[in-house]
Scaffold this motif. Sequence first.
Motif, PDB file in Angstrom:
ATOM      1  N   ALA A 183       3.141  -8.611   2.329  1.00  0.00           N
ATOM      2  CA  ALA A 183       3.998  -8.547   1.100  1.00  0.00           C
ATOM      3  C   ALA A 183       3.857  -7.374   0.292  1.00  0.00           C
ATOM      4  CB  ALA A 183       3.410  -9.764   0.175  1.00  0.00           C
ATOM      5  N   MET A 184       5.032  -6.954  -0.231  1.00  0.00           N
ATOM      6  CA  MET A 184       4.829  -5.681  -0.778  1.00  0.00           C
ATOM      7  C   MET A 184       4.935  -5.780  -2.379  1.00  0.00           C
ATOM      8  SD  MET A 184       4.635  -3.768   1.631  1.00  0.00           S
ATOM      9  CE  MET A 184       5.174  -3.285   3.244  1.00  0.00           C
ATOM     10  N   ARG A 185       4.635  -4.643  -3.099  1.00  0.00           N
ATOM     11  CA  ARG A 185       4.704  -4.573  -4.564  1.00  0.00           C
ATOM     12  C   ARG A 185       6.185  -4.848  -4.879  1.00  0.00           C
ATOM     13  NH1 ARG A 185       2.572   0.157  -3.032  1.00  0.00           N
ATOM     14  NH2 ARG A 185       4.086   1.043  -4.617  1.00  0.00           N
ATOM     15  N   PRO A 186       6.415  -5.491  -6.332  1.00  0.00           N
ATOM     16  CA  PRO A 186       7.772  -5.199  -6.806  1.00  0.00           C
ATOM     17  C   PRO A 186       8.492  -3.890  -6.723  1.00  0.00           C
ATOM     18  CG  PRO A 186       6.481  -6.791  -8.115  1.00  0.00           C
ATOM     19  CD  PRO A 186       5.531  -6.080  -7.061  1.00  0.00           C
ATOM     20  N   ASP A 187       7.650  -2.857  -7.005  1.00  0.00           N
ATOM     21  CA  ASP A 187       8.598  -1.549  -7.204  1.00  0.00           C
ATOM     22  C   ASP A 187       8.212  -0.821  -5.740  1.00  0.00           C
ATOM     23  OD1 ASP A 187       5.639  -1.347  -7.135  1.00  0.00           O
ATOM     24  OD2 ASP A 187       5.454   0.206  -8.707  1.00  0.00           O
ATOM     25  N   PHE A 188       7.982  -1.461  -4.644  1.00  0.00           N
ATOM     26  CA  PHE A 188       7.853  -0.689  -3.522  1.00  0.00           C
ATOM     27  C   PHE A 188       9.073   0.032  -3.338  1.00  0.00           C
ATOM     28  CE2 PHE A 188       8.051  -0.711   1.022  1.00  0.00           C
ATOM     29  CZ  PHE A 188       7.129   0.234   1.439  1.00  0.00           C
ATOM     30  N   ASP A 189       9.086   1.315  -2.765  1.00  0.00           N
ATOM     31  CA  ASP A 189      10.094   2.085  -2.310  1.00  0.00           C
ATOM     32  C   ASP A 189       9.664   2.703  -1.134  1.00  0.00           C
ATOM     33  OD1 ASP A 189      12.029   3.947  -1.895  1.00  0.00           O
ATOM     34  OD2 ASP A 189      12.171   4.950  -3.965  1.00  0.00           O
ATOM     35  N   LEU A 190      10.343   2.372   0.255  1.00  0.00           N
ATOM     36  CA  LEU A 190       9.818   2.850   1.342  1.00  0.00           C
ATOM     37  C   LEU A 190      10.077   4.321   1.440  1.00  0.00           C
ATOM     38  CD1 LEU A 190       8.601   2.461   4.174  1.00  0.00           C
ATOM     39  CD2 LEU A 190      10.928   1.822   4.703  1.00  0.00           C
ATOM     40  N   GLY A 197       6.438  -4.209   6.526  1.00  0.00           N
ATOM     41  CA  GLY A 197       5.128  -4.122   6.847  1.00  0.00           C
ATOM     42  C   GLY A 197       4.956  -2.959   7.986  1.00  0.00           C
ATOM     43  N   TYR A 198       3.777  -3.145   8.806  1.00  0.00           N
ATOM     44  CA  TYR A 198       3.521  -2.224   9.569  1.00  0.00           C
ATOM     45  C   TYR A 198       3.775  -2.565  11.129  1.00  0.00           C
ATOM     46  CZ  TYR A 198      -0.089   0.152  12.890  1.00  0.00           C
ATOM     47  OH  TYR A 198      -0.770   0.486  13.915  1.00  0.00           O
ATOM     48  N   SER A 199       4.014  -1.585  12.014  1.00  0.00           N
ATOM     49  CA  SER A 199       4.220  -1.874  13.391  1.00  0.00           C
ATOM     50  C   SER A 199       3.615  -0.817  14.347  1.00  0.00           C
ATOM     51  CB  SER A 199       5.849  -1.866  13.924  1.00  0.00           C
ATOM     52  OG  SER A 199       6.357  -3.249  13.193  1.00  0.00           O
ATOM     53  N   PHE A 200       3.059  -1.212  15.528  1.00  0.00           N
ATOM     54  CA  PHE A 200       2.699  -0.303  16.472  1.00  0.00           C
ATOM     55  C   PHE A 200       3.347  -0.677  17.866  1.00  0.00           C
ATOM     56  CE2 PHE A 200      -0.128   0.717  19.994  1.00  0.00           C
ATOM     57  CZ  PHE A 200      -0.508   2.053  19.814  1.00  0.00           C
ATOM     58  N   ASN A 201       4.141   0.431  18.315  1.00  0.00           N
ATOM     59  CA  ASN A 201       4.772   0.121  19.615  1.00  0.00           C
ATOM     60  C   ASN A 201       4.100   0.934  20.739  1.00  0.00           C
ATOM     61  OD1 ASN A 201       6.488  -0.383  17.289  1.00  0.00           O
ATOM     62  ND2 ASN A 201       7.815  -1.162  18.845  1.00  0.00           N
ATOM     63  N   LEU A 213      -4.167   4.052   7.477  1.00  0.00           N
ATOM     64  CA  LEU A 213      -3.162   5.013   6.681  1.00  0.00           C
ATOM     65  C   LEU A 213      -2.088   4.180   6.158  1.00  0.00           C
ATOM     66  CD1 LEU A 213      -3.229   7.801   9.587  1.00  0.00           C
ATOM     67  CD2 LEU A 213      -4.480   7.655   7.595  1.00  0.00           C
ATOM     68  N   PHE A 214      -1.486   3.443   6.910  1.00  0.00           N
ATOM     69  CA  PHE A 214      -0.487   2.670   6.250  1.00  0.00           C
ATOM     70  C   PHE A 214      -0.867   2.119   4.924  1.00  0.00           C
ATOM     71  CE2 PHE A 214       1.694  -1.436   5.590  1.00  0.00           C
ATOM     72  CZ  PHE A 214       3.054  -1.065   5.552  1.00  0.00           C
ATOM     73  N   GLU A 215      -1.968   1.275   5.024  1.00  0.00           N
ATOM     74  CA  GLU A 215      -2.507   0.553   3.845  1.00  0.00           C
ATOM     75  C   GLU A 215      -2.956   1.444   2.554  1.00  0.00           C
ATOM     76  OE1 GLU A 215      -5.693  -3.255   3.512  1.00  0.00           O
ATOM     77  OE2 GLU A 215      -6.309  -1.237   4.642  1.00  0.00           O
ATOM     78  N   SER A 216      -3.516   2.624   2.925  1.00  0.00           N
ATOM     79  CA  SER A 216      -3.734   3.602   1.711  1.00  0.00           C
ATOM     80  C   SER A 216      -2.479   4.137   1.270  1.00  0.00           C
ATOM     81  CB  SER A 216      -4.656   4.520   2.229  1.00  0.00           C
ATOM     82  OG  SER A 216      -4.068   5.525   3.272  1.00  0.00           O
ATOM     83  N   VAL A 221       0.453  -5.869  -1.319  1.00  0.00           N
ATOM     84  CA  VAL A 221      -0.129  -7.124  -1.838  1.00  0.00           C
ATOM     85  C   VAL A 221      -0.990  -7.717  -1.246  1.00  0.00           C
ATOM     86  CG1 VAL A 221       0.220  -8.845  -3.534  1.00  0.00           C
ATOM     87  CG2 VAL A 221       1.774  -6.818  -3.676  1.00  0.00           C
ATOM     88  N   SER A 222      -0.380  -8.123  -0.096  1.00  0.00           N
ATOM     89  CA  SER A 222      -1.209  -9.084   0.902  1.00  0.00           C
ATOM     90  C   SER A 222      -0.481  -9.076   2.326  1.00  0.00           C
ATOM     91  CB  SER A 222      -1.091 -10.519   0.392  1.00  0.00           C
ATOM     92  OG  SER A 222       0.131 -11.008   0.561  1.00  0.00           O
ATOM     93  N   ILE A 223      -1.252  -9.505   3.089  1.00  0.00           N
ATOM     94  CA  ILE A 223      -1.010  -9.681   4.571  1.00  0.00           C
ATOM     95  C   ILE A 223      -0.568 -11.154   4.785  1.00  0.00           C
ATOM     96  CG2 ILE A 223      -1.807  -9.449   7.072  1.00  0.00           C
ATOM     97  CD1 ILE A 223      -3.741  -7.416   6.051  1.00  0.00           C
TER      98      ILE A 223
END
Length: 249
Positions: free
Chosen positions: A23-30, A94-98, A119-122, A127-129
């Motif tokens: 779950a991302m922050r409301p202001d998240f901008d990838l 979220g995050y993916s590893f392939n 690294l992704f988390e930092s 907000v949560s997993i």
Amino acid sequence: MNSLRLPLEHPPIVEAVVDIVCAMRPDFDLEATEAAARDALRSNYPKMQQRKILRYQVTDLGGASPSHSKAEGLEALVFRSDDERQMVQFRNAGYSFNRLAPYTGLDDYLPEIERTWRLFESIVRPVSIKAVKLRYINRIPLPLTDGNVELEHYLAFGPQSPDGSALASFLVKTLAIDHATKARFTTTLAAQEPYGETLPVVLDIEAEADLGPDEHEWSSIASHIAILRGVKNRVFDENLKPSCQTLFQ
């Protein structure tokens, strides 16, 4: 249930994927994370591309010509190793590893998954997993004899023609819940075009588990990955008969 016959000497895995749904922050901008993500991953994943999604919308209010609109958005930042067999993705969800073939074993990749997840988390600061997913795509070359293959000799739950005629192709998809772990899993079995003296069959297994609000540490993520791996192994083992698994020894 058959007794587990894993591991296999030559596993038929063509791709393995670990997804951590956030779950991302409301202001998240990838897109705003791109520069920091590039710097953090550059040494191991120097190749980067944006994956975009195009959305079309048609509005019909009745009595007038429908209106059309389209919008393009950024779906993921994809970072690839030099040989392009390994990828890390920063996604809106979220995050993916392939990992593409050749594939050795999940234990070999877990340290790198943990490193790149941190690294992704930092950088992203989710907000949560919400959930963890584990997906394995297997390509199984079944031997053909005079252009035919006895599916029941290799597949425990293979498709059957209602009138006994030969199947030209098939696609079987099942969704279920593992009673022991409560993990959800989807199994897709599909035939591809014959190749040489084989019929390639794809066995796609995706297992998923929800995480609780307090399960945000890597130890919780790793624990769920281990559970899902067990589910995946059981599903793989139950779908393929011993005569099929010997193809990979």
